[in-house]
Design a protein around this motif. Structure first.
Motif, PDB file in Angstrom:
ATOM      1  N   SER A  51      21.874  23.002  66.755  1.00  0.00           N
ATOM      2  CA  SER A  51      22.682  23.515  65.641  1.00  0.00           C
ATOM      3  C   SER A  51      24.021  22.804  65.532  1.00  0.00           C
ATOM      4  O   SER A  51      24.857  23.200  64.710  1.00  0.00           O
ATOM      5  CB  SER A  51      22.913  25.018  65.808  1.00  0.00           C
ATOM      6  N   LYS A  52      24.228  21.802  66.408  1.00  0.00           N
ATOM      7  CA  LYS A  52      25.482  21.041  66.418  1.00  0.00           C
ATOM      8  C   LYS A  52      26.694  21.948  66.575  1.00  0.00           C
ATOM      9  O   LYS A  52      27.736  21.750  65.937  1.00  0.00           O
ATOM     10  CB  LYS A  52      25.597  20.178  65.164  1.00  0.00           C
ATOM     11  N   GLY A  53      26.532  22.970  67.424  1.00  0.00           N
ATOM     12  CA  GLY A  53      27.636  23.875  67.735  1.00  0.00           C
ATOM     13  C   GLY A  53      27.814  25.023  66.775  1.00  0.00           C
ATOM     14  O   GLY A  53      28.649  25.903  66.996  1.00  0.00           O
ATOM     15  N   ASN A  54      27.024  25.043  65.717  1.00  0.00           N
ATOM     16  CA  ASN A  54      27.170  26.096  64.708  1.00  0.00           C
ATOM     17  C   ASN A  54      26.277  27.287  65.053  1.00  0.00           C
ATOM     18  O   ASN A  54      25.214  27.487  64.459  1.00  0.00           O
ATOM     19  CB  ASN A  54      26.826  25.550  63.321  1.00  0.00           C
ATOM     20  N   VAL A  55      26.681  28.065  66.050  1.00  0.00           N
ATOM     21  CA  VAL A  55      25.919  29.235  66.475  1.00  0.00           C
ATOM     22  C   VAL A  55      26.810  30.457  66.409  1.00  0.00           C
ATOM     23  O   VAL A  55      28.043  30.361  66.456  1.00  0.00           O
ATOM     24  CB  VAL A  55      25.361  29.070  67.905  1.00  0.00           C
ATOM     25  N   GLY A  56      26.193  31.637  66.323  1.00  0.00           N
ATOM     26  CA  GLY A  56      26.941  32.873  66.235  1.00  0.00           C
ATOM     27  C   GLY A  56      26.876  33.678  67.515  1.00  0.00           C
ATOM     28  O   GLY A  56      26.270  33.282  68.509  1.00  0.00           O
ATOM     29  N   SER A  57      27.489  34.842  67.479  1.00  0.00           N
ATOM     30  CA  SER A  57      27.485  35.748  68.617  1.00  0.00           C
ATOM     31  C   SER A  57      26.050  36.081  69.010  1.00  0.00           C
ATOM     32  O   SER A  57      25.202  36.334  68.166  1.00  0.00           O
ATOM     33  CB  SER A  57      28.239  37.039  68.254  1.00  0.00           C
ATOM     34  N   GLY A  58      25.795  36.061  70.309  1.00  0.00           N
ATOM     35  CA  GLY A  58      24.449  36.290  70.807  1.00  0.00           C
ATOM     36  C   GLY A  58      23.742  35.005  71.183  1.00  0.00           C
ATOM     37  O   GLY A  58      22.749  35.018  71.906  1.00  0.00           O
ATOM     38  N   ASP A  59      24.288  33.877  70.704  1.00  0.00           N
ATOM     39  CA  ASP A  59      23.728  32.563  71.028  1.00  0.00           C
ATOM     40  C   ASP A  59      24.775  31.629  71.637  1.00  0.00           C
ATOM     41  O   ASP A  59      24.451  30.514  72.040  1.00  0.00           O
ATOM     42  CB  ASP A  59      23.159  31.890  69.779  1.00  0.00           C
ATOM     43  N   ARG A  60      26.016  32.084  71.718  1.00  0.00           N
ATOM     44  CA  ARG A  60      27.084  31.202  72.196  1.00  0.00           C
ATOM     45  C   ARG A  60      27.007  31.008  73.709  1.00  0.00           C
ATOM     46  O   ARG A  60      26.615  31.896  74.451  1.00  0.00           O
ATOM     47  CB  ARG A  60      28.456  31.764  71.812  1.00  0.00           C
ATOM     48  N   VAL A  61      27.440  29.806  74.127  1.00  0.00           N
ATOM     49  CA  VAL A  61      27.497  29.489  75.549  1.00  0.00           C
ATOM     50  C   VAL A  61      28.669  28.542  75.769  1.00  0.00           C
ATOM     51  O   VAL A  61      28.956  27.680  74.923  1.00  0.00           O
ATOM     52  CB  VAL A  61      26.172  28.853  76.032  1.00  0.00           C
ATOM     53  N   HIS A  62      29.364  28.729  76.881  1.00  0.00           N
ATOM     54  CA  HIS A  62      30.494  27.863  77.233  1.00  0.00           C
ATOM     55  C   HIS A  62      30.226  27.312  78.630  1.00  0.00           C
ATOM     56  O   HIS A  62      29.990  28.082  79.573  1.00  0.00           O
ATOM     57  CB  HIS A  62      31.810  28.645  77.208  1.00  0.00           C
ATOM     58  N   ILE A  63      30.245  25.991  78.742  1.00  0.00           N
ATOM     59  CA  ILE A  63      29.962  25.337  80.015  1.00  0.00           C
ATOM     60  C   ILE A  63      31.271  24.980  80.717  1.00  0.00           C
ATOM     61  O   ILE A  63      32.230  24.541  80.081  1.00  0.00           O
ATOM     62  CB  ILE A  63      29.123  24.064  79.795  1.00  0.00           C
ATOM     63  N   ILE A  64      31.297  25.195  82.020  1.00  0.00           N
ATOM     64  CA  ILE A  64      32.448  24.813  82.834  1.00  0.00           C
ATOM     65  C   ILE A  64      31.991  23.725  83.796  1.00  0.00           C
ATOM     66  O   ILE A  64      31.053  23.917  84.572  1.00  0.00           O
ATOM     67  CB  ILE A  64      33.021  26.028  83.579  1.00  0.00           C
ATOM     68  N   GLY A  65      32.608  22.565  83.704  1.00  0.00           N
ATOM     69  CA  GLY A  65      32.187  21.432  84.522  1.00  0.00           C
ATOM     70  C   GLY A  65      32.929  20.182  84.093  1.00  0.00           C
ATOM     71  O   GLY A  65      34.051  20.262  83.587  1.00  0.00           O
ATOM     72  N   TYR A  66      32.296  19.032  84.246  1.00  0.00           N
ATOM     73  CA  TYR A  66      32.946  17.757  83.941  1.00  0.00           C
ATOM     74  C   TYR A  66      32.189  17.016  82.842  1.00  0.00           C
ATOM     75  O   TYR A  66      31.027  17.280  82.577  1.00  0.00           O
ATOM     76  CB  TYR A  66      33.067  16.905  85.210  1.00  0.00           C
ATOM     77  N   LEU A  70      32.970  22.862  76.278  1.00  0.00           N
ATOM     78  CA  LEU A  70      32.972  22.570  77.704  1.00  0.00           C
ATOM     79  C   LEU A  70      34.418  22.552  78.183  1.00  0.00           C
ATOM     80  O   LEU A  70      35.288  21.967  77.521  1.00  0.00           O
ATOM     81  CB  LEU A  70      32.309  21.219  77.978  1.00  0.00           C
ATOM     82  N   THR A  71      34.682  23.197  79.312  1.00  0.00           N
ATOM     83  CA  THR A  71      36.026  23.206  79.887  1.00  0.00           C
ATOM     84  C   THR A  71      36.003  22.569  81.263  1.00  0.00           C
ATOM     85  O   THR A  71      35.214  22.956  82.128  1.00  0.00           O
ATOM     86  CB  THR A  71      36.585  24.633  79.987  1.00  0.00           C
ATOM     87  N   VAL A  72      36.850  21.576  81.439  1.00  0.00           N
ATOM     88  CA  VAL A  72      36.983  20.905  82.728  1.00  0.00           C
ATOM     89  C   VAL A  72      37.955  21.697  83.594  1.00  0.00           C
ATOM     90  O   VAL A  72      39.023  22.111  83.116  1.00  0.00           O
ATOM     91  CB  VAL A  72      37.512  19.470  82.524  1.00  0.00           C
ATOM     92  N   PRO A  73      37.598  21.975  84.862  1.00  0.00           N
ATOM     93  CA  PRO A  73      38.539  22.661  85.750  1.00  0.00           C
ATOM     94  C   PRO A  73      39.903  21.984  85.733  1.00  0.00           C
ATOM     95  O   PRO A  73      40.011  20.761  85.665  1.00  0.00           O
ATOM     96  CB  PRO A  73      37.855  22.540  87.116  1.00  0.00           C
TER      97      PRO A  73
END
Length: 387
Positions: free
Chosen positions: A132-147, A164-167
């Motif tokens: 979806s190229k990032g176009n998702v709504g509540s219930g499908d969202r995910v946030h990755i923590i890493g590099y 994605l969030t880098v430490p």
């Protein structure tokens, strides 16, 4: 949400395991749940553990006639941090998941059922986010923590960089909405090379800041990390303001491995006072240390799993305003959640003296109502036994 604070931190008595609820905005129903331990035995009338899923279902706001949790963050998939996730995802709508993929790649053979369920759901969301190229709504969202190198791997290729969030950086969005005026999760770990070590070294580690006007309360949540990583966090954090804490959740359920360590070539573990000094130096006013564990024994035998009495002793020496254990809070037979509220007056501990005024009584009633099931006790350890 009668029993939740307006804004604050809740540490639940779920035995030796983690279930931490971050109330970002009670009025708007914005809740972040970090880790989960729901044991079937907790529904029994005289069991001292809280049936956390049942409580969340009563306290969370409803959306489309179903309880709605804004965000669920998994520090790492040991059973005592994800037990009951299969049930939670069926009975509660989760707007967004936070996780670090590395542990699933390194330790995929011995995942418990709930860890496997989390991985399946997280990767479903990853795939949908990519297609979806990032176009998702509540219930499908995910946030990755890493590099960033994660996004070069085939299964993550095309995943949006802004999710994605880098430490070493902060997360201020929850389920697609900006809450930077009242919420900040500074990510301390895992470090880039942590996947090469023990599985607990891959734990997510946060410093959560909740603000109400000009007042901010801080909670340090370091997962199951032990001495080497905890020391790195305090040594390498450039902006020491990101180390400040009012509430410090004792890593790995009050394990002595945070401050007693045996380096390669040494014959026995020794006290590493330096890391305790660093933790103490970072304490804010007020400052409490919380152990998420069964009642702490007066002493331990060699090889015992956490909690460790010797760790409790060291924490009591550095906790400015006290050390509290989740399974002892309010009495070992019927422990109550440990709650801290952030208001314009500061951070307040809902201790026994203020329980009725603060609303702890309503939570106690909710806990009582959630019990009464006839399900047999479940195992209290599994993948990721407390060692």
């Amino acid at each position: 949400m009668k029993g939740f604070p307006k804004r604050g931190f809740i540490f639940w008595p779920v035995g030796t395991g983690d279930s931490t609820t971050i109330v970002v905005d009670k009025e708007d129903g914005i809740i972040l749940q970090i880790d989960l331990r729901h044991m079937e035995c907790a529904t029994e009338e005289d069991d001292p553990h809280v049936p956390i899923i049942d409580i969340l279902k009563q306290e969370l706001p409803e959306l489309n006639e179903k309880p709605h949790l804004s965000v669920f963050a998994l520090t790492h998939p040991d059973k005592d941090h994800c037990q009951g996730f299969s049930q939670l995802i069926k009975e509660v709508t989760i707007g967004e998941l936070w996780f670090s993929p590395r542990i699933f790649r390194e330790y995929h053979k011995d995942l418990c059922e709930d860890a496997s369920a989390f991985k399946k759901e997280a990767m479903r969301r990853v795939k949908k986010t990519i297609t979806s190229k990032g176009n998702v709504g509540s219930g499908d969202r995910v946030h990755i923590i890493g590099y960033d190198d994660l996004l070069k791997e085939e299964e993550f290729e095309g995943f949006p960089q802004d999710q994605l969030t880098v430490p070493g950086n902060s997360i201020t969005e929850l389920n697609g909405e900006d809450y930077s005026d009242c919420f900040n999760a500074f990510v301390h770990a895992p470090f880039k090379d942590d996947s090469e070590g023990e599985r607990n070294d891959t734990s997510l580690a946060f410093r959560i800041a909740l603000s109400d006007g000009e007042v901010t309360g801080f909670a340090m949540l370091l997962g199951d990390h032990c001495y080497p990583t905890v020391k790195r966090i305090f040594d390498r954090t450039t902006d020491k303001n990101n180390l400040a804490w009012n509430v410090f959740l004792a890593p790995h359920h009050c394990s002595k491995g945070v401050m007693y360590w045996c380096d390669e070539g040494e014959k026995e573990e020794t006290l590493r006072q330096g890391v305790l000094d660093a933790i103490e130096k970072a304490a804010s006013d007020p400052g409490y240390i919380v152990a998420s564990s069964e009642p702490i024994p007066k002493s331990n035998e060699a090889g015992d799993n956490p909690p460790h009495a010797i760790a409790k002793n060291r924490y009591e020496e550095i906790a400015p305003d006290g050390f509290v254990c989740t399974q002892e809070h309010g009495g070992k037979d019927h422990p109550q959640p440990i709650i801290f509220e952030v208001t314009t007056a500061g951070l307040t501990y809902w201790g026994s003296q203020v329980a009725k005024a603060a609303g702890l009584t309503s939570l106690a009633k909710a806990i009582e109502q959630a019990r009464g099931g006839a399900a047999p006790p479940s195992d209290r350890v599994g993948f990721g036994e407390n060692r």
